[in-house]
Design a protein around this motif. Structure first.
Motif, PDB file in Angstrom:
ATOM      1  N   GLY A   1       0.869  -1.167  -0.403  1.00 10.38           N
ATOM      2  CA  GLY A   1       0.109   0.159   0.088  1.00 10.38           C
ATOM      3  C   GLY A   1       0.166   1.110  -0.116  1.00 10.38           C
ATOM      4  O   GLY A   1       0.521   2.156  -0.804  1.00 10.38           O
ATOM      5  N   ASP A   2       1.961   0.682   0.996  1.00 11.90           N
ATOM      6  CA  ASP A   2       2.850   2.331   0.384  1.00 11.90           C
ATOM      7  C   ASP A   2       3.419   2.334  -0.747  1.00 11.90           C
ATOM      8  O   ASP A   2       4.147   3.857  -0.554  1.00 11.90           O
ATOM      9  CB  ASP A   2       4.237   2.344   1.672  1.00 11.90           C
ATOM     10  N   VAL A   3       3.576   1.761  -0.795  1.00 10.44           N
ATOM     11  CA  VAL A   3       4.408   1.222  -2.260  1.00 10.44           C
ATOM     12  C   VAL A   3       2.867   2.129  -3.546  1.00 10.44           C
ATOM     13  O   VAL A   3       4.228   3.201  -3.966  1.00 10.44           O
ATOM     14  CB  VAL A   3       5.299  -0.162  -3.307  1.00 10.44           C
ATOM     15  N   LEU A   4       2.148   2.031  -3.365  1.00 15.03           N
ATOM     16  CA  LEU A   4       1.720   2.414  -3.985  1.00 15.03           C
ATOM     17  C   LEU A   4       1.097   3.746  -3.628  1.00 15.03           C
ATOM     18  O   LEU A   4       1.270   4.342  -4.489  1.00 15.03           O
ATOM     19  CB  LEU A   4      -0.526   2.080  -3.960  1.00 15.03           C
ATOM     20  N   SER A   5       0.588   4.323  -2.556  1.00 14.70           N
ATOM     21  CA  SER A   5       1.013   5.478  -2.461  1.00 14.70           C
ATOM     22  C   SER A   5       1.969   6.631  -2.753  1.00 14.70           C
ATOM     23  O   SER A   5       1.970   7.669  -3.043  1.00 14.70           O
ATOM     24  CB  SER A   5       0.891   5.427  -1.378  1.00 14.70           C
ATOM     25  N   PHE A   6       3.205   5.531  -2.758  1.00  6.26           N
ATOM     26  CA  PHE A   6       3.916   6.417  -3.405  1.00  6.26           C
ATOM     27  C   PHE A   6       4.837   6.461  -4.625  1.00  6.26           C
ATOM     28  O   PHE A   6       4.215   8.473  -5.119  1.00  6.26           O
ATOM     29  CB  PHE A   6       5.914   5.728  -2.795  1.00  6.26           C
ATOM     30  N   VAL A   7       3.803   6.065  -5.806  1.00  3.75           N
ATOM     31  CA  VAL A   7       4.497   5.674  -7.157  1.00  3.75           C
ATOM     32  C   VAL A   7       3.018   7.109  -7.337  1.00  3.75           C
ATOM     33  O   VAL A   7       3.610   7.699  -8.014  1.00  3.75           O
ATOM     34  CB  VAL A   7       3.492   4.944  -8.046  1.00  3.75           C
ATOM     35  N   MET A   8       1.817   6.697  -6.654  1.00  3.54           N
ATOM     36  CA  MET A   8       0.778   7.812  -7.205  1.00  3.54           C
ATOM     37  C   MET A   8       1.013   8.852  -7.402  1.00  3.54           C
ATOM     38  O   MET A   8       1.064  10.060  -8.151  1.00  3.54           O
ATOM     39  CB  MET A   8      -0.486   7.225  -6.189  1.00  3.54           C
TER      40      MET A   8
ATOM     41  N   GLN B   1      -2.676   6.165   1.012  1.00  2.00           N
ATOM     42  CA  GLN B   1      -2.037   6.691   2.886  1.00  2.00           C
ATOM     43  C   GLN B   1      -2.569   6.691   3.707  1.00  2.00           C
ATOM     44  O   GLN B   1      -2.252   6.200   4.523  1.00  2.00           O
ATOM     45  CB  GLN B   1      -0.426   7.010   2.069  1.00  2.00           C
ATOM     46  N   VAL B   2      -3.543   7.442   3.218  1.00  3.83           N
ATOM     47  CA  VAL B   2      -4.501   8.249   4.946  1.00  3.83           C
ATOM     48  C   VAL B   2      -4.548   6.156   5.197  1.00  3.83           C
ATOM     49  O   VAL B   2      -5.237   6.072   6.925  1.00  3.83           O
ATOM     50  CB  VAL B   2      -4.774   9.459   4.538  1.00  3.83           C
ATOM     51  N   ILE B   3      -5.878   6.026   4.224  1.00  2.66           N
ATOM     52  CA  ILE B   3      -6.537   4.676   4.471  1.00  2.66           C
ATOM     53  C   ILE B   3      -6.047   3.560   5.174  1.00  2.66           C
ATOM     54  O   ILE B   3      -5.803   3.423   6.245  1.00  2.66           O
ATOM     55  CB  ILE B   3      -7.196   4.199   3.331  1.00  2.66           C
TER      56      ILE B   3
ATOM     57  N   PHE C   1      -3.203   0.338   9.568  1.00  4.22           N
ATOM     58  CA  PHE C   1      -1.953   0.014  10.452  1.00  4.22           C
ATOM     59  C   PHE C   1      -2.146   0.027  11.711  1.00  4.22           C
ATOM     60  O   PHE C   1      -1.422  -0.486  12.734  1.00  4.22           O
ATOM     61  CB  PHE C   1      -0.923   0.505   9.669  1.00  4.22           C
ATOM     62  N   LEU C   2      -2.513   1.520  12.067  1.00  4.55           N
ATOM     63  CA  LEU C   2      -2.886   1.973  13.729  1.00  4.55           C
ATOM     64  C   LEU C   2      -3.261   0.527  14.425  1.00  4.55           C
ATOM     65  O   LEU C   2      -3.445  -0.159  15.545  1.00  4.55           O
ATOM     66  CB  LEU C   2      -3.224   3.162  13.545  1.00  4.55           C
ATOM     67  N   THR C   3      -4.445   0.352  13.820  1.00  2.00           N
ATOM     68  CA  THR C   3      -5.774  -0.920  14.242  1.00  2.00           C
ATOM     69  C   THR C   3      -5.538  -1.651  14.370  1.00  2.00           C
ATOM     70  O   THR C   3      -5.200  -2.018  15.958  1.00  2.00           O
ATOM     71  CB  THR C   3      -7.244  -0.847  12.988  1.00  2.00           C
ATOM     72  N   VAL C   4      -4.138  -2.100  13.404  1.00  3.83           N
ATOM     73  CA  VAL C   4      -3.755  -3.440  14.042  1.00  3.83           C
ATOM     74  C   VAL C   4      -2.536  -2.989  15.047  1.00  3.83           C
ATOM     75  O   VAL C   4      -2.961  -4.136  15.419  1.00  3.83           O
ATOM     76  CB  VAL C   4      -3.317  -4.084  11.901  1.00  3.83           C
ATOM     77  N   ALA C   5      -1.919  -2.339  14.973  1.00  3.92           N
ATOM     78  CA  ALA C   5      -1.415  -1.448  15.803  1.00  3.92           C
ATOM     79  C   ALA C   5      -1.542  -2.270  17.437  1.00  3.92           C
ATOM     80  O   ALA C   5      -1.126  -2.618  18.597  1.00  3.92           O
ATOM     81  CB  ALA C   5      -0.431  -0.497  16.080  1.00  3.92           C
ATOM     82  N   ILE C   6      -2.850  -0.964  17.625  1.00  2.00           N
ATOM     83  CA  ILE C   6      -3.474  -0.963  19.201  1.00  2.00           C
ATOM     84  C   ILE C   6      -3.878  -2.574  19.065  1.00  2.00           C
ATOM     85  O   ILE C   6      -4.540  -2.411  20.377  1.00  2.00           O
ATOM     86  CB  ILE C   6      -4.456  -0.067  18.256  1.00  2.00           C
ATOM     87  N   VAL C   7      -4.638  -2.387  18.509  1.00  2.00           N
ATOM     88  CA  VAL C   7      -5.464  -4.082  18.177  1.00  2.00           C
ATOM     89  C   VAL C   7      -4.237  -4.879  19.186  1.00  2.00           C
ATOM     90  O   VAL C   7      -4.672  -5.976  19.856  1.00  2.00           O
ATOM     91  CB  VAL C   7      -5.895  -5.253  17.267  1.00  2.00           C
TER      92      VAL C   7
ATOM     93  N   LEU D   1       0.197  10.725   9.861  1.00  2.00           N
ATOM     94  CA  LEU D   1      -0.746  10.464  10.125  1.00  2.00           C
ATOM     95  C   LEU D   1      -1.413  12.060   9.894  1.00  2.00           C
ATOM     96  O   LEU D   1      -1.821  12.836   8.524  1.00  2.00           O
ATOM     97  CB  LEU D   1      -1.601   9.566  10.611  1.00  2.00           C
ATOM     98  N   ILE D   2      -1.044  13.075  10.563  1.00  2.00           N
ATOM     99  CA  ILE D   2      -1.305  14.382  10.647  1.00  2.00           C
ATOM    100  C   ILE D   2      -1.104  15.046   9.357  1.00  2.00           C
ATOM    101  O   ILE D   2      -1.598  15.988   8.264  1.00  2.00           O
ATOM    102  CB  ILE D   2      -0.753  14.829  11.917  1.00  2.00           C
ATOM    103  N   ARG D   3       0.214  15.080   9.293  1.00  2.00           N
ATOM    104  CA  ARG D   3       1.061  15.483   8.274  1.00  2.00           C
ATOM    105  C   ARG D   3       0.666  15.342   6.671  1.00  2.00           C
ATOM    106  O   ARG D   3       0.111  15.847   5.391  1.00  2.00           O
ATOM    107  CB  ARG D   3       2.317  15.053   7.536  1.00  2.00           C
ATOM    108  N   SER D   4      -0.606  13.981   6.138  1.00  2.00           N
ATOM    109  CA  SER D   4      -1.099  13.237   5.431  1.00  2.00           C
ATOM    110  C   SER D   4      -1.920  14.006   4.747  1.00  2.00           C
ATOM    111  O   SER D   4      -2.690  13.887   3.826  1.00  2.00           O
ATOM    112  CB  SER D   4      -1.005  11.566   5.291  1.00  2.00           C
ATOM    113  N   ILE D   5      -2.499  14.099   5.897  1.00  2.00           N
ATOM    114  CA  ILE D   5      -4.443  14.856   6.356  1.00  2.00           C
ATOM    115  C   ILE D   5      -4.166  15.950   5.364  1.00  2.00           C
ATOM    116  O   ILE D   5      -4.829  16.678   4.640  1.00  2.00           O
ATOM    117  CB  ILE D   5      -4.559  13.997   7.628  1.00  2.00           C
ATOM    118  N   ILE D   6      -3.563  17.229   6.216  1.00  2.00           N
ATOM    119  CA  ILE D   6      -3.149  18.400   5.974  1.00  2.00           C
ATOM    120  C   ILE D   6      -2.528  18.353   3.702  1.00  2.00           C
ATOM    121  O   ILE D   6      -3.489  18.831   3.652  1.00  2.00           O
ATOM    122  CB  ILE D   6      -1.788  18.758   6.993  1.00  2.00           C
ATOM    123  N   ARG D   7      -1.659  17.025   3.565  1.00  2.00           N
ATOM    124  CA  ARG D   7      -1.257  17.396   2.556  1.00  2.00           C
ATOM    125  C   ARG D   7      -2.458  16.636   2.092  1.00  2.00           C
ATOM    126  O   ARG D   7      -2.900  17.414   0.408  1.00  2.00           O
ATOM    127  CB  ARG D   7      -0.018  16.389   2.281  1.00  2.00           C
TER     128      ARG D   7
END
Length: 311
Positions: free
Chosen positions: A134-141, A189-191, A196-202, A237-243
Motif C-alpha cells: 500500500g505504501d509503494v502504491l501511495s508513493f508511486v501515485m 496513504q491515510v487509509i 495500520f494503527l488499528t492493527v497496532a492497537i489491537v 498521519l496528521i501530515r498526510s491529512i493536511i497534504r
C-alpha cells in the motif's frame, strides 16, 4: 517566469510556482536539520545493519535535498526556475511514504520479538507485505501525480515563452489530473495508515491482556518501541491529512497559498519522526531478535545472545 497566463479565454489560468515568496532562512534551517539527523541515521545504519531503516534513510536524503531545492528557489524570487521547484516539491512530498515503510516493517519485528503473532489481526507472513505494498502504491501515485503537475506547468511556460501558444483548457486539465492522482495517493496513504494503527492497537491491547512469556520479560522493551511507533505514526498521519487537504483545494487553495502550513504540518513533524528514531532506534528490536549491535543516539551496545532464536 514567476507567473504566466496561458490563453486569453475567460477560464485562462495563471501558473505560479509559488503563491508566496519562499523563505530562504526556513529552507536553509530545515536543510541543515534534516542533513544532521540523516547523517546520524547513516552512521547508525552502517554500525548496526538495521535493514528496515533503509527507506527512512533514503527519505532523509530526499528531505534535505528537497529543502536545498527550496533555498535555491528562494534565491531566485521572483524569477523561479522549474528545476529547483520540481526537486523540492517532489522529494519533500514523497519522503514521508518512505518513513511509513520503516514504521510498517518495525511493527512486524516487535510482534516477532514478543512471540505474539497470534495476537495480530494479520498473519505475520502478510503483515509487512500488505502495508508496504500500500505504501509503494501511495508513493508511486504521489510521484507520478506531482510529476504530471510539474510537467504541465513546465510545458505551459515553455510554449508561452517560445510564442507557440497553448489553450488554457488543455493545460488546466493536465494540471488537475496530476493533482487528482496526488490526492488519490495521499488518500491511499491515510487509509493504510489508519488500518495500520488499528492493527497496532489491537495487537497492543491483546498482548497486554494475554501477555506472552517474552512480552512479560523485563529484557524485552516492546512497549517503549510501541509508544514511539504510535507517536511517529500520528505525526505522519496528521501530515498526510493536511497534504490531502492541500491538494484537494487545488492550486489556488488556502493551504497551498501559505508557506507556514508546509513548515508546521510537514517539515517539523517529519523532522521529529527522524529524530525520535535516532534516540529510540529500531536496531534494539533487531539486536534482541538476532543478536548484534544496537544504537540509541550515538551510543552503541552489543547484544551477544538474541532473545529469539531466529527471525
Amino acid at each position: 517566469m514567476a507567473n504566466t497566463t496561458v490563453g486569453d479565454q475567460p477560464n485562462s489560468v495563471g501558473f505560479e510556482y509559488y503563491r508566496y515568496d519562499p523563505s530562504m532562512a526556513a529552507a536553509i534551517i530545515f536543510a541543515i536539520l534534516f542533513f544532521s539527523t540523516t547523517m546520524i541515521h547513516l552512521y547508525q545504519f552502517v554500525r548496526t545493519r538495521t535493514w528496515i531503516m533503509i527507506p527512512l534513510l533514503v527519505g532523509g536524503f530526499f528531505e534535505w535535498i528537497g529543502y536545498i531545492g527550496r533555498a535555491v528557489s528562494a534565491s531566485q524570487t521572483p524569477n523561479w526556475t522549474i528545476g529547483a521547484y520540481v526537486v523540492q516539491v517532489m522529494l519533500i512530498l514523497v519522503a514521508p511514504a518512505l518513513f511509513a515503510a520503516t514504521v510498517y516493517m518495525e511493527l512486524g519485528r516487535i510482534i516477532m520479538l514478543c512471540d505474539a503473532g497470534h495476537h495480530s489481526l494479520i498473519k505475520l507472513t502478510w503483515l509487512t507485505k500488505i502495508f508496504v505494498a500500500g505504501d509503494v502504491l501511495s508513493f508511486v501515485m504521489q510521484a507520478l501525480g506531482e510529476r504530471g503537475v510539474d510537467s504541465s506547468i513546465s510545458f505551459a511556460f515553455l510554449t508561452v515563452e517560445l510564442g507557440a501558444g497553448i489553450t488554457a483548457s488543455k493545460t488546466v486539465t493536465a494540471v488537475k489530473n496530476g493533482q487528482h492522482i496526488v490526492t488519490g495517493g495521499l488518500f491511499v496513504q491515510v487509509i493504510f495508515f489508519a488500518f495500520f494503527l488499528t492493527v497496532a492497537i489491537v495487537f497492543h491491547r491483546r498482548t497486554n491482556k494475554h501477555p506472552t512469556a517474552r512480552s512479560n520479560s523485563p529484557d524485552v522493551p516492546w512497549r517503549k518501541h510501541m509508544r514511539i511507533l504510535y507517536l511517529v505514526s500520528a505525526l505522519i498521519l496528521i501530515r498526510s491529512i493536511i497534504r490531502l487537504e492541500e491538494y484537494a483545494e487545488g492550486i489556488t487553495g488556502f493551504v497551498l497559498s501559505h508557506e507556514y502550513f508546509l513548515y508546521i504540518f510537514d517539515s517539523l513533524p517529519m523532522l521529529c519522526v527522524m529524530v525520535l528514531f535516532n534516540f529510540v532506534h529500531p536496531s534494539e528490536v533487531y539486536a534482541l531478535l538476532r543478536g548484534g549491535k544496537m544504537s540509541q543516539g550515538l551510543k552503541l551496545y552489543t547484544v551477544d545472545q538474541p532473545t529469539v532464536a531466529s527471525v
